[in-house]
Design an enzyme around this catalytic site. Structure first.
Site, PDB file in Angstrom:
ATOM      1  N   LYS A  92     -12.189   0.954  -1.705  1.00 51.89           N
ATOM      2  CA  LYS A  92     -11.256   1.539  -2.679  1.00 51.89           C
ATOM      3  C   LYS A  92     -11.873   1.449  -4.075  1.00 51.89           C
ATOM      4  O   LYS A  92     -12.801   2.180  -4.369  1.00 51.89           O
ATOM      5  CB  LYS A  92      -9.900   0.859  -2.546  1.00 51.89           C
ATOM      6  CG  LYS A  92      -9.304   1.099  -1.146  1.00 51.89           C
ATOM      7  CD  LYS A  92      -7.978   0.472  -0.949  1.00 51.89           C
ATOM      8  CE  LYS A  92      -7.362   0.923   0.380  1.00 51.89           C
ATOM      9  NZ  LYS A  92      -8.172   0.578   1.558  1.00 51.89           N
TER      10      LYS A  92
ATOM     11  N   SER B 152       0.780  -1.231   0.000  1.00 58.96           N
ATOM     12  CA  SER B 152       0.000   0.000   0.000  1.00 58.96           C
ATOM     13  C   SER B 152       0.812   1.281   0.000  1.00 58.96           C
ATOM     14  O   SER B 152       0.313   2.320  -0.428  1.00 58.96           O
ATOM     15  CB  SER B 152      -0.952   0.009   1.210  1.00 58.96           C
ATOM     16  OG  SER B 152      -0.224  -0.073   2.419  1.00 58.96           O
TER      17      SER B 152
ATOM     18  N   HIS C  36      -5.553  -3.274  -2.486  1.00 60.50           N
ATOM     19  CA  HIS C  36      -5.195  -2.356  -3.572  1.00 60.50           C
ATOM     20  C   HIS C  36      -5.041  -3.084  -4.907  1.00 60.50           C
ATOM     21  O   HIS C  36      -4.531  -2.500  -5.866  1.00 60.50           O
ATOM     22  CB  HIS C  36      -3.902  -1.610  -3.221  1.00 60.50           C
ATOM     23  CG  HIS C  36      -4.061  -0.681  -2.057  1.00 60.50           C
ATOM     24  ND1 HIS C  36      -4.574   0.596  -2.176  1.00 60.50           N
ATOM     25  CD2 HIS C  36      -3.807  -0.864  -0.729  1.00 60.50           C
ATOM     26  CE1 HIS C  36      -4.605   1.174  -0.976  1.00 60.50           C
ATOM     27  NE2 HIS C  36      -4.147   0.308  -0.089  1.00 60.50           N
TER      28      HIS C  36
END
Length: 638
Positions: free
Chosen positions: A473, A414, A442
């Site tokens: 996200k 990250s 991610h």
């Protein structure tokens, strides 16, 4: 000293050391006249263990009992009454253990900060890879040791791989500062408020000398004081000063939707202004998609604001089940369980599946939720140094461990943006009989042909034991999830405390994520645009000579290293109208500071060009090194 006195002294030492080993108190804390239960919280079960250990230690024919024992002095009296004696030579040897008082201090402090029993520590175990003690913990322990040893807390200790190395470093420092004869006289000198105040005043690393405050965020870790709120006041002073200098500007409030450009109230200037947004993780630009918003509105109208309960009582909604089916299908797995957040997913999953008899191998730069999940589980934590060669060494070292083994890794790291070498990691896992958990926080919506994540990126869908992710996200919602075999998911539903004992995401949030998944799969051009933007922006930055490490994802770090220069770089970037994160400790280690830039599919070529110009201007202003045309072919790979 008479022979009898030597014997009594030796028996006292052995008794106190036994209590210390089994209760994790430091020996100097164990006053022999204090009440064991009232003062130390040593209950009857723990006391029985101590008595059994002493019975074995002194080879007694009649086991020691707990009856009538309220203090350590009572125990010593029992031993005396039984005629226990230690011969002069043995007493001398036993007492000579005290000569290694420094080692005792190292073990006690490391035990205190790491949670290990002192008996589980040894000189030659590597602190990170074998003991799993992370850098934050060891920094705190070192600070405590410097304080106990009356050494300047500004002292920078050489990196020690093992406790033996740490012991040797401290031994040299003690002799240098206090002479060979100096010995630790107990903790009293370190426990006075005045001593703590004095030592805290000396506590410095390095960051900004302009205002005379050289501390970094790390200096507030493990700050000790009788008043628990002392650290908060100290940090407030530091924080307010950095805000006044416009170096810290975290958490400024948005006044418009978070898109490629957003109006934010700039707290450093007191004005609202439009920023180029490079801090959002809405990688596919779905957080403001009309279809997603409509789904949320419809579900809120149908099911209300929230369910006010956890999933296994009255918190499950048909939309939760639909979302879990969609996520399982996206990942190509049998089952899925949705948690309130990505953080709670790691916490609940790891702590439910592993325990004290197991080993968890974790990358040194894995997300904090992973590290915290391992701590909560009580499993042995082995940290490998962000390389699979380091992981292999650790796996080989513990190949014969009889308990379970779990390797945990981020798919995309990250703060660094690089992608784990999953094929090689899976071969290692197979060779050493370990299960694998990949955190795709991610990666989901970024990697793979359809955005499924790391396994799809490597054509390995369905081959990893556990795939974990977040919906806050690319999927533009809230919550976390775990995809795995059906029996594993069923187990987690009843043994993940962060699932069982926590309210779940509201139904309308689930509806929004369902809509996001549908759009992601229906509009693959979003993923194509995201990667076009990543390649374009990364190529420009590399050609300008910025250090992007090995980023190969939507996370693009610009590594600076020095905290002060990085904060100044971030300030210069913000002043020019670009919003991205300045990452210092604890996001990364001290000395590894960086700007963290997130690319999304919403960014236009104009956005990327303007951001690039801002970064170059800001770098030139504050002295971040750049050199146009310096990128090599490896860094420029597509």
């Amino acid at each position: 000293m008479s022979e009898q006195a030597q014997s009594h002294h030796a028996i006292t030492n052995v008794t106190i050391k036994t209590f210390a080993t089994l209760t994790e108190y430091a020996p100097e804390q164990l006053d022999t006249t204090s009440h064991l239960e009232n003062d130390f919280g040593i209950d009857s079960i723990a006391l029985a263990e101590v008595m059994a250990a002493l019975t074995k230690e002194f080879a007694l024919e009649t086991p020691l009992t707990t009856q009538g024992v309220e203090t350590i002095s009572d125990v010593i009296g029992k031993l005396s009454a039984l005629g226990v004696r230690i011969a002069a030579q043995n007493a001398k040897e036993t007492s000579s253990v005290d000569v290694d008082w420094l080692k005792s201090q190292v073990y006690e402090v490391v035990s205190e900060f790491s949670g290990y029993a002192t008996s589980d520590l040894n000189d030659h175990a590597e602190i990170e890879s074998d003991l799993g003690i992370d850098s934050i913990t060891i920094v705190s322990a070192q600070g405590e040791l410097l304080k106990r040893l009356n050494l300047p807390e500004s002292t920078t200790l050489a990196t020690a791989k093992t406790l033996a190395e740490l012991h040797a470093t401290l031994d040299a420092l003690v002799k240098s500062h206090h002479g060979d004869a100096w010995q630790f006289e107990g903790s009293a000198h370190a426990n006075t408020e005045a001593a703590i105040e004095e030592s805290n005043e000396e506590k410095v690393h390095t960051i900004e000398v302009g205002d005379g405050d050289t501390r970094t965020m790390r200096d507030f870790v493990g700050l000790q004081h009788p008043d628990l709120f002392h650290k908060a006041r100290e940090f407030k002073t530091f924080y307010e000063r950095k805000k006044e200098q416009q170096l810290f500007w975290y958490g400024m409030p948005l006044e418009t939707p978070c898109k490629n450009r957003a109006v934010i109230f700039d707290e450093t200037t007191g004005q609202s202004r439009e920023f180029l947004m490079f801090g959002s993780n809405s990688y596919l630009g779905l957080s403001n998609h009309p279809e997603v918003i409509a789904a949320i509105q419809d579900a809120a109208g149908s099911f209300g604001a929230t369910n006010t309960g956890c999933r296994i009582i009255a918190g499950s909604n048909v939309l939760h089940l639909e979302l879990e089916r969609k996520l399982a299908k996206l990942k190509g797995r049998e089952g899925c369980i949705v948690y309130p957040s990505g953080y709670s997913a790691n916490l609940g999953c790891i702590s439910a599946l592993t325990g004290k008899n197991d080993i968890v191998f974790t990358d040194a730069i894995n997300h904090m939720s992973i590290q915290d999940g391992i701590k909560l589980s009580g499993a042995q934590r082995k940290i490998y140094n962000h390389s699979l060669t380091s992981l292999e060494k650790s796996l080989a070292k513990y190949a014969d461990h009889p308990g379970g083994k779990l390797i945990v890794t981020d798919g995309v790291f990250s703060m660094h943006g690089d992608v784990v070498d999953l094929p090689r990691l899976m071969k290692l896992a197979e060779r050493y009989g370990a299960r694998v958990l990949v955190d795709d926080a991610h990666s989901t919506g970024v990697l793979g042909k359809t955005g499924s994540g790391t396994t799809e990126h490597f054509n390995m869908k369905g081959q990893v034991d556990i795939e974990l992710g977040t919906m806050s996200k690319a999927l533009s919602g809230l919550g976390g999830f775990v995809c795995a075999d059906g029996d594993v998911v069923d187990f987690l539903r009843f043994y993940s405390n962060s699932y069982v004992f926590a309210a779940t995401i509201p139904a309308h949030v689930a509806a929004g994520v369902i809509a996001s998944i549908d759009i992601m799969l229906r509009e693959p051009e979003r993923l194509t645009q995201l990667w076009d933007n990543i390649y374009y922006f990364r190529t420009m930055l590399l050609q300008a000579g910025f250090d992007l490490e090995n980023s190969d994802s939507a996370i693009v770090p610009i590594v600076v290293g020095d905290d002060a220069k990085t904060l100044a770089f971030g300030r210069a970037v913000r002043a020019r109208g670009m919003y991205c994160q300045t990452v210092v400790f604890p996001g990364v280690s001290v000395g590894d500071a960086r700007l963290r830039i997130s690319i999304t599919s919403e960014h236009t070529k104009q956005d990327l060009d303007e951001a690039y110009a801002i970064l170059v201007e800001a770098a030139l202003e504050v002295g971040v090194p750049i050199s146009f045309g310096s990128a090599n072919s490896h860094q420029l790979k597509a």
